[in-house]
Design a protein around this motif. Structure first.
Motif, PDB file in Angstrom:
ATOM      1  N   SER A  92       0.833  -1.200   0.000  1.00 28.00           N
ATOM      2  CA  SER A  92       0.000   0.000   0.000  1.00 28.00           C
ATOM      3  C   SER A  92       0.875   1.261   0.000  1.00 28.00           C
ATOM      4  O   SER A  92       0.578   2.233  -0.676  1.00 28.00           O
ATOM      5  CB  SER A  92      -0.955  -0.057   1.188  1.00 28.00           C
ATOM      6  N   ARG A  93       1.989   1.227   0.726  1.00 28.62           N
ATOM      7  CA  ARG A  93       2.878   2.391   0.736  1.00 28.62           C
ATOM      8  C   ARG A  93       3.524   2.591  -0.628  1.00 28.62           C
ATOM      9  O   ARG A  93       3.727   3.721  -1.073  1.00 28.62           O
ATOM     10  CB  ARG A  93       3.963   2.210   1.800  1.00 28.62           C
ATOM     11  N   LEU A  94       3.830   1.471  -1.274  1.00 27.20           N
ATOM     12  CA  LEU A  94       4.434   1.554  -2.609  1.00 27.20           C
ATOM     13  C   LEU A  94       3.455   2.227  -3.578  1.00 27.20           C
ATOM     14  O   LEU A  94       3.811   3.139  -4.319  1.00 27.20           O
ATOM     15  CB  LEU A  94       4.775   0.146  -3.096  1.00 27.20           C
ATOM     16  N   ARG A  95       2.198   1.786  -3.505  1.00 27.00           N
ATOM     17  CA  ARG A  95       1.176   2.365  -4.402  1.00 27.00           C
ATOM     18  C   ARG A  95       0.999   3.856  -4.123  1.00 27.00           C
ATOM     19  O   ARG A  95       0.905   4.669  -5.035  1.00 27.00           O
ATOM     20  CB  ARG A  95      -0.164   1.653  -4.211  1.00 27.00           C
ATOM     21  N   GLU A  96       0.965   4.199  -2.818  1.00 29.26           N
ATOM     22  CA  GLU A  96       0.802   5.618  -2.458  1.00 29.26           C
ATOM     23  C   GLU A  96       1.959   6.450  -2.984  1.00 29.26           C
ATOM     24  O   GLU A  96       1.764   7.546  -3.506  1.00 29.26           O
ATOM     25  CB  GLU A  96       0.761   5.761  -0.936  1.00 29.26           C
ATOM     26  N   SER A  97       3.171   5.912  -2.848  1.00 31.76           N
ATOM     27  CA  SER A  97       4.326   6.709  -3.275  1.00 31.76           C
ATOM     28  C   SER A  97       4.325   6.863  -4.800  1.00 31.76           C
ATOM     29  O   SER A  97       4.759   7.886  -5.318  1.00 31.76           O
ATOM     30  CB  SER A  97       5.633   6.094  -2.782  1.00 31.76           C
ATOM     31  N   LEU A  98       3.803   5.862  -5.521  1.00 32.36           N
ATOM     32  CA  LEU A  98       3.725   5.986  -6.980  1.00 32.36           C
ATOM     33  C   LEU A  98       2.740   7.089  -7.360  1.00 32.36           C
ATOM     34  O   LEU A  98       2.925   7.808  -8.343  1.00 32.36           O
ATOM     35  CB  LEU A  98       3.285   4.665  -7.603  1.00 32.36           C
ATOM     36  N   ASP A 152       4.030  -5.028 -12.272  1.00 31.78           N
ATOM     37  CA  ASP A 152       4.998  -4.169 -12.973  1.00 31.78           C
ATOM     38  C   ASP A 152       4.275  -3.201 -13.915  1.00 31.78           C
ATOM     39  O   ASP A 152       4.662  -2.045 -14.042  1.00 31.78           O
ATOM     40  CB  ASP A 152       5.986  -5.027 -13.790  1.00 31.78           C
ATOM     41  N   LEU A 153       3.209  -3.709 -14.550  1.00 36.46           N
ATOM     42  CA  LEU A 153       2.432  -2.849 -15.457  1.00 36.46           C
ATOM     43  C   LEU A 153       1.800  -1.694 -14.669  1.00 36.46           C
ATOM     44  O   LEU A 153       1.825  -0.540 -15.106  1.00 36.46           O
ATOM     45  CB  LEU A 153       1.348  -3.684 -16.142  1.00 36.46           C
ATOM     46  N   GLU A 154       1.280  -2.027 -13.486  1.00 41.51           N
ATOM     47  CA  GLU A 154       0.645  -0.997 -12.667  1.00 41.51           C
ATOM     48  C   GLU A 154       1.660   0.073 -12.250  1.00 41.51           C
ATOM     49  O   GLU A 154       1.407   1.278 -12.361  1.00 41.51           O
ATOM     50  CB  GLU A 154       0.033  -1.651 -11.422  1.00 41.51           C
ATOM     51  N   MET A 155       2.844  -0.395 -11.818  1.00 42.36           N
ATOM     52  CA  MET A 155       3.871   0.562 -11.383  1.00 42.36           C
ATOM     53  C   MET A 155       4.358   1.401 -12.558  1.00 42.36           C
ATOM     54  O   MET A 155       4.549   2.617 -12.441  1.00 42.36           O
ATOM     55  CB  MET A 155       5.036  -0.187 -10.729  1.00 42.36           C
ATOM     56  N   ALA A 156       4.552   0.742 -13.706  1.00 47.28           N
ATOM     57  CA  ALA A 156       5.041   1.467 -14.883  1.00 47.28           C
ATOM     58  C   ALA A 156       4.009   2.496 -15.345  1.00 47.28           C
ATOM     59  O   ALA A 156       4.371   3.562 -15.850  1.00 47.28           O
ATOM     60  CB  ALA A 156       5.366   0.485 -16.001  1.00 47.28           C
ATOM     61  N   THR A 157       2.726   2.186 -15.166  1.00 45.01           N
ATOM     62  CA  THR A 157       1.676   3.138 -15.558  1.00 45.01           C
ATOM     63  C   THR A 157       1.811   4.438 -14.765  1.00 45.01           C
ATOM     64  O   THR A 157       1.686   5.529 -15.307  1.00 45.01           O
ATOM     65  CB  THR A 157       0.282   2.522 -15.309  1.00 45.01           C
ATOM     66  N   HIS A 158       2.121   4.296 -13.461  1.00 44.28           N
ATOM     67  CA  HIS A 158       2.270   5.489 -12.632  1.00 44.28           C
ATOM     68  C   HIS A 158       3.547   6.259 -12.971  1.00 44.28           C
ATOM     69  O   HIS A 158       3.581   7.479 -12.842  1.00 44.28           O
ATOM     70  CB  HIS A 158       2.301   5.099 -11.152  1.00 44.28           C
TER      71      HIS A 158
END
Lengths: 226, 424
Positions: free
Chosen positions: A33-39, A80-86
């Motif tokens: 969740s922290r990773l998503r928030e930081s993205l 990875d796709l989700e992170m790359a999208t951000h």
């Protein structure tokens, strides 16, 4: 076995169960969740610099993950796709403010498009020097790379383009044209570039996906189609 | 971060070595001379060695911790202080050589010697305290004696390692102690439980079941690794945001690093707790993150800005706060960044807050950033302005003290600069 042994072992067992639960259930979710928030911090920074990008990331994310699932991506690949999208557009901070903010994109010259497209390479450079994110650099670098390897300033062989990058190219193009010119012209754009700019199988899957009722409803709800 | 002089570190190493020799000499003299019990000794030494071979890196300076203490407690119970010193020194040496061989690196002899000395001092102190406690309270109090061993060993180890870390990084020892207390306390509670488990198995002659106690140790290790990864990701996010900021702004890494370091020192000087002072450091790095959304042509403009351009630039604290508010980990920084252009006389922006309404952390960032902007070389922070002499910059801060800057912060800042000058 003495009473003290039973008490100590009992307490230890309960604590171990608690610790295992915390370490293998709570902590991974907290990290995620922290990773998503930081993205989200990065995509917000880009959207505040260029307000015409506001909401694009959420829309690309929703459609991209759905297309990724249809393309058979594993959970790790989807993540990875989700992170790359951000993170795909963090290089936009190096693209001249006035080009994007003050000049309508329909009036852009070929040189303006080339300047804009460099953001993919700049984003990838920035990710390469960030250890926990550097594995995303190839996806981000290629998210505007043409499938046939012929068009544009950066044109690797299609086999060298990660599937997440191919998905992102299809979805970001659709979402951008959908927002500016409407759904039908956005679909035409994908069909026009099928096999040259875009992976043909992904284009087919994406168009099929858009035609399905659920996505059409979501698209009308989210896109704000003019 | 400034490193200590080699002399200071060497002096500490020599002092540590002498303390270790004295501790071992004292233990030889005071040890009651237990009979060696080979089965627990070999079993627990093997488990301690295994735990020692799985170190966890817990901070960015490369500090690693190992989880062998609970098994050493069992050795202390069965074989006394001398047995535990021998086992601790052996596992430290064997693990260092083994890990160096696996990593195909040279053995770091200087740090290995320091670790051996730390192991000897901690084991001797804990072993002698435990023996003394058992003698004074009767040999039935072995459960409490186990806790005494773990507590004394942990405190001795923590104090020595924190002291060396302070010498190495030139951070204040008391601040390092405070910063390490909370994470240390959680680990200590789990150590105590596992050590009690080892103790009861040893007392009941079930020491061969001790490998089962590796489960909580492994879970603790996994938790520490995840926490370390979480901190690492946090700092990487800060780094990536800094890179984004540098792409749009004329700042150099040197300017941001200096501002961050000075802001942390001023915060500590003003009595802000170490963890919060660390956050001030990060806020100082990211205070201008909102400039990502500002037209760089205006930021780089060599001439005076028009009113409209000034209005555009004045949006950056609000934009910065909005960017960082997306992430829970940055929430504490948000008001500080939003208010870093507010002035005590109420003429700042974005909200024209009065003195008492402005967070102290924002006032610190304002002073440090203004000073470094004034003395920085052209191109470091303000491309169009010539660097001022330090004395002139301090006079300017004094002149604006009470109107643009908080007088207490200016005073603390000057004291920090004086201390820096004295150190140099």
């Amino acid at each position: 076995m003495s009473i003290s042994t039973i008490v100590v072992i009992g307490c230890l067992s309960l604590s171990t169960i608690g610790l295992l639960f915390y370490v293998y259930w709570v902590l991974p979710r907290q990290i995620e969740s922290r990773l998503r928030e930081s993205l989200r911090v990065f995509s917000t920074a880009v959207e505040l610099r260029f307000p015409n990008h506001t909401g694009l990331t959420d829309r690309v994310l929703a459609l991209g993950l759905r297309l990724g699932q249809l393309a058979g991506l594993s959970p790790t690949e989807l993540r990875d796709l989700e992170m790359a999208t951000h993170l795909r557009d963090i290089g936009l901070c190096a693209i001249p403010y006035r080009l994007v903010k003050e000049k309508p994109w329909l009036q852009w010259t070929h040189s303006d498009f080339e300047t804009y497209d460099r953001h993919a390479e700049i984003s990838a450079h920035m990710l390469e020097i960030t250890p926990s994110l550097h594995k995303l650099a190839p996806i981000v670098r290629c998210h505007h790379a043409p499938y046939d390897g012929k068009t544009g300033w950066f044109a690797p062989n299609s086999r060298a383009i990660p599937i997440q990058a191919r998905i992102l190219y299809v979805v970001t193009t659709y979402v951008w044209f959908e927002r500016n010119l409407g759904d039908l012209l956005a679909r035409d754009r994908l069909v026009e570039g099928r096999g040259s700019l875009f992976d043909p199988e992904l284009v087919d899957a994406f168009l099929r996906m858009l035609t399905s009722k659920g996505v059409r409803d979501a698209s009308e709800h989210l896109a704000g189609v003019p | 971060m400034r490193r200590s002089s080699p002399d200071a570190l060497q002096r500490h190493f020599i002092a540590l070595g002498v303390t270790a020799l004295v501790a071992m000499g004292g233990t030889v003299r005071l040890d009651p001379g237990n009979r060696v019990d080979w089965v627990p000794l070999l079993t627990l030494t093997a488990l301690a060695l295994l735990a020692e071979l799985l170190p966890v890196r817990v901070n960015r300076e490369g500090l690693r911790i190992t989880l062998s203490l609970p098994f050493l407690t069992g050795i202390a119970l069965t074989d006394g202080p001398l047995g535990v010193i021998a086992a601790d020194v052996f596992i430290t040496l064997a693990a260092a050589i083994g890990l160096a061989a696996v990593r195909r690196e040279g053995v770091p002899w200087k740090w290995l010697s320091a670790n051996l000395a730390i192991a000897a001092v901690s084991s001797a102190a804990a072993g002698l305290c435990m023996t003394g406690f058992l003698t004074a309270s009767g040999y039935d109090a072995w459960l409490l004696a186990t806790l005494v061993f773990v507590l004394v060993y942990s405190v001795a180890n923590f104090v020595i390692v924190t002291r060396l870390n302070s010498v190495l990084t030139r951070r204040d020892f008391s601040h390092n102690v405070l910063a390490g207390l909370k994470p240390g306390a959680i680990g200590l509670a789990i150590y105590c439980l596992v050590a009690l488990g080892v103790a009861v198995l040893v007392q009941d002659g079930l020491v061969l079941l001790a490998p089962a106690l590796f489960i909580p140790v492994i879970a603790l290790r996994a938790g520490l690794i995840m926490k370390a990864r979480m901190y690492e990701h946090y700092y990487e996010t800060v780094t990536a945001l800094t890179l984004m900021m540098q792409r749009t702004n004329p700042y150099t890494g040197g300017h941001l690093e200096r501002v961050a370091k000075l802001a942390e020192e001023v915060a500590q000087r003003l009595g802000i707790a170490p963890r919060r002072a660390r956050l001030v450091r990060e806020a100082a790095v990211l205070h201008d993150i909102g400039k990502i959304a500002i037209d760089e042509a205006i930021l780089d403009k060599p001439a005076k800005l028009t009113e409209a351009e000034m209005e555009h630039v004045r949006r950056h604290p609000v934009l910065g706060a909005e960017i960082l508010s997306q992430c829970e980990q940055f929430r504490a920084l948000v008001p500080w960044i939003r208010c870093h252009h507010e002035r005590p006389d109420g003429t700042g922006y974005p909200n024209r807050l009065q003195d008492v309404e402005i967070p102290l952390e924002s006032k610190i960032i304002a002073v440090v950033d203004a000073y470094d902007a004034m003395v920085g070389e052209p191109g470091e922070s303000r491309p169009y302005r010539k660097a001022m002499h330090r004395r002139e910059a301090l006079e300017e801060l004094e002149r604006c003290s009470g109107t643009q800057f908080d007088p207490n912060v200016v005073r603390a800042f000057k004291e920090v600069l004086l201390r820096e000058a004295a150190r140099a």
